[in-house]
Design a protein around this motif. Structure first.
Motif, short mmCIF file in Angstrom:
data_model
loop_
_atom_site.label_atom_id
_atom_site.label_comp_id
_atom_site.label_asym_id
_atom_site.label_seq_id
_atom_site.Cartn_x
_atom_site.Cartn_y
_atom_site.Cartn_z
N ILE A 105 0.82 -1.22 0.00
CA ILE A 105 0.00 0.00 0.00
C ILE A 105 0.85 1.27 0.00
CG2 ILE A 105 -1.97 -1.10 1.11
CD1 ILE A 105 -1.00 -0.01 3.77
N ASP A 106 2.15 1.13 0.26
CA ASP A 106 3.04 2.30 0.26
C ASP A 106 3.74 2.50 -1.09
OD1 ASP A 106 4.42 -0.07 0.55
OD2 ASP A 106 5.94 0.75 1.89
N LEU A 107 3.35 1.73 -2.09
CA LEU A 107 4.02 1.81 -3.39
C LEU A 107 3.79 3.16 -4.07
CD1 LEU A 107 5.66 0.55 -5.65
CD2 LEU A 107 3.55 -0.53 -6.50
N ALA A 108 2.56 3.66 -4.01
CA ALA A 108 2.26 4.93 -4.68
C ALA A 108 3.08 6.08 -4.09
CB ALA A 108 0.77 5.24 -4.56
N LEU A 109 3.15 6.14 -2.78
CA LEU A 109 3.95 7.18 -2.13
C LEU A 109 5.42 7.01 -2.46
CD1 LEU A 109 4.30 9.55 -0.20
CD2 LEU A 109 4.31 7.91 1.70
N SER A 110 5.89 5.78 -2.49
CA SER A 110 7.29 5.52 -2.81
C SER A 110 7.63 6.00 -4.21
CB SER A 110 7.58 4.02 -2.68
OG SER A 110 7.24 3.54 -1.39
N ARG A 111 6.76 5.73 -5.16
CA ARG A 111 7.01 6.18 -6.53
C ARG A 111 6.97 7.69 -6.64
NH1 ARG A 111 3.34 1.71 -9.87
NH2 ARG A 111 4.96 0.06 -9.93
N ALA A 112 6.08 8.32 -5.88
CA ALA A 112 5.98 9.79 -5.91
C ALA A 112 7.27 10.43 -5.41
CB ALA A 112 4.79 10.25 -5.06
N VAL A 113 7.81 9.90 -4.31
CA VAL A 113 9.07 10.43 -3.78
C VAL A 113 10.22 10.09 -4.72
CG1 VAL A 113 10.70 10.34 -1.84
CG2 VAL A 113 8.23 10.26 -1.41
N HIS A 114 10.17 8.91 -5.31
CA HIS A 114 11.23 8.48 -6.23
C HIS A 114 11.34 9.40 -7.44
CE1 HIS A 114 13.83 5.94 -8.61
NE2 HIS A 114 12.90 5.80 -9.54
N HIS A 115 10.22 9.99 -7.85
CA HIS A 115 10.24 10.89 -9.00
C HIS A 115 11.08 12.14 -8.73
CE1 HIS A 115 7.74 8.57 -11.53
NE2 HIS A 115 6.60 8.75 -10.87
N LEU A 116 11.42 12.42 -7.49
CA LEU A 116 12.25 13.58 -7.16
C LEU A 116 13.68 13.40 -7.65
CD1 LEU A 116 11.09 14.29 -3.49
CD2 LEU A 116 10.48 15.57 -5.55
N HIS A 117 14.04 12.18 -8.07
CA HIS A 117 15.43 11.97 -8.51
C HIS A 117 15.75 12.81 -9.74
CE1 HIS A 117 13.51 9.12 -11.37
NE2 HIS A 117 14.53 9.41 -12.14
N GLY A 118 14.72 13.23 -10.46
CA GLY A 118 14.97 14.05 -11.64
C GLY A 118 15.26 15.50 -11.33
N SER A 119 15.14 15.89 -10.06
CA SER A 119 15.35 17.30 -9.69
C SER A 119 16.78 17.60 -9.28
CB SER A 119 14.41 17.66 -8.53
OG SER A 119 14.71 16.88 -7.38
N GLY A 120 17.67 16.66 -9.40
CA GLY A 120 19.06 16.88 -9.03
C GLY A 120 19.40 16.39 -7.63
N ILE A 121 18.41 15.86 -6.93
CA ILE A 121 18.66 15.34 -5.59
C ILE A 121 19.39 14.00 -5.64
CG2 ILE A 121 17.53 14.54 -3.46
CD1 ILE A 121 15.32 16.48 -3.97
N ALA A 122 19.20 13.26 -6.72
CA ALA A 122 19.70 11.89 -6.81
C ALA A 122 21.19 11.75 -6.51
CB ALA A 122 19.37 11.31 -8.18
N PRO A 123 22.09 12.57 -7.09
CA PRO A 123 23.52 12.38 -6.80
C PRO A 123 23.85 12.53 -5.32
CG PRO A 123 23.22 13.78 -8.73
CD PRO A 123 21.86 13.62 -8.10
N ILE A 124 23.19 13.49 -4.66
CA ILE A 124 23.42 13.69 -3.23
C ILE A 124 22.90 12.49 -2.45
CG2 ILE A 124 22.91 15.15 -1.24
CD1 ILE A 124 22.60 17.48 -3.18
N ALA A 125 21.69 12.06 -2.80
CA ALA A 125 21.07 10.92 -2.11
C ALA A 125 21.90 9.65 -2.31
CB ALA A 125 19.65 10.71 -2.62
N GLU A 126 22.38 9.47 -3.53
CA GLU A 126 23.18 8.28 -3.82
C GLU A 126 24.49 8.28 -3.04
OE1 GLU A 126 26.34 6.85 -7.00
OE2 GLU A 126 24.76 8.15 -7.80
N GLY A 127 25.15 9.45 -2.97
CA GLY A 127 26.40 9.55 -2.23
C GLY A 127 26.19 9.30 -0.75
#
Length: 238
Positions: A49-71
């Motif tokens: 039931i948390d899949l929809a929220l997870s995908r919504a937050v995951h879409h933030l990776h396109g905003s430039g947060i991904a490299p910081i989060a990955e590191g």
């Protein structure tokens, strides 16, 4: 001066090893937390039931947060996290001049974090499988997902530091830093797609429920070992 009055300053300056006042309640809370979250894990495994929220937050990776989060995620993988914990333990020992406190710090973080990792093996919830969409370096993570080990380590580490520094002027700094650290890791693991949102929430609840019992149990164990050591020295002296 009474014995309780003499012990009071030590308790105020060493909150981590302070004698527990409600050990049974802490243990009962920890057991209830473990059982409830494992049941929740099986429920989420069957019905995500948390899949929809997870995908919504995951879409933030396109905003430039991904490299910081990955590191951030890679910096606190199990091996680096263990190294950080050992360095912090030495710092706690040097800073407090109480190696009992340092050992309790290490043990409390390790057991709280390790118990969450053990729960992952029981629930065995598959990963979301979204990490490869962010960075091929992370790729597909194949171990279990619930609860998040990264968040469990971060939360238990931050909480242990808060307890150590609670009686000092650094208390507010520790609380603010701990909240930011846990929030950053919680967002990071969902943004890069290695965890569901439910895994993150479960880890925070796990630490909140289990940590007090582990700390209290460790304090009792250390106190008993010290009492036995004192008794043996007394017998040798006689």
């Amino acid at each position: 001066m009474t014995t309780s009055e003499a012990a009071a300053p030590a308790i105020r300056t060493d909150p981590l090893s302070a004698p527990p006042t409600r050990l049974r309640a802490a243990v009962a809370t920890a057991l209830a937390t473990v059982v409830a979250l494992i049941v929740l894990g099986f429920v989420l495994r069957a019905v995500p039931i948390d899949l929809a929220l997870s995908r919504a937050v995951h879409h933030l990776h396109g905003s430039g947060i991904a490299p910081i989060a990955e590191g951030f995620y890679r910096a606190l993988k199990p091996l680096p996290a263990a190294g950080i914990m050992l360095v912090a333990t030495v710092c706690v020992g040097l800073g407090t001049r109480r190696w009992r406190t340092a050992l309790l710090f290490l043990g409390t973080v390790a057991v709280t974090w390790g118990s969450a990792e053990a729960a992952k093996l029981i629930v065995d919830r598959p990963r979301p499988g979204l990490a490869h969409a962010v960075d091929p370096v992370i790729g597909s993570v194949t171990d279990a997902s619930f609860p998040s080990g990264h968040v469990a380590f971060t939360a238990s580490f931050a909480l242990a530091l808060v307890v150590v520094l609670w009686a000092t002027r650094w208390r507010l700094v520790a609380v603010a830093g701990g909240v930011l650290l846990v929030a950053a890791m919680s967002v990071s693991v969902v943004v890069i797609g290695v965890h569901y949102a439910g895994d993150v929430v479960a880890s925070v609840i796990w630490v909140a429920g289990v940590f007090p019992a582990v700390r209290a149990g460790g304090a009792v164990l250390i106190a008993r070992l010290e009492a036995r050591s004192t008794l043996r020295r007394g017998r040798i002296g006689v």
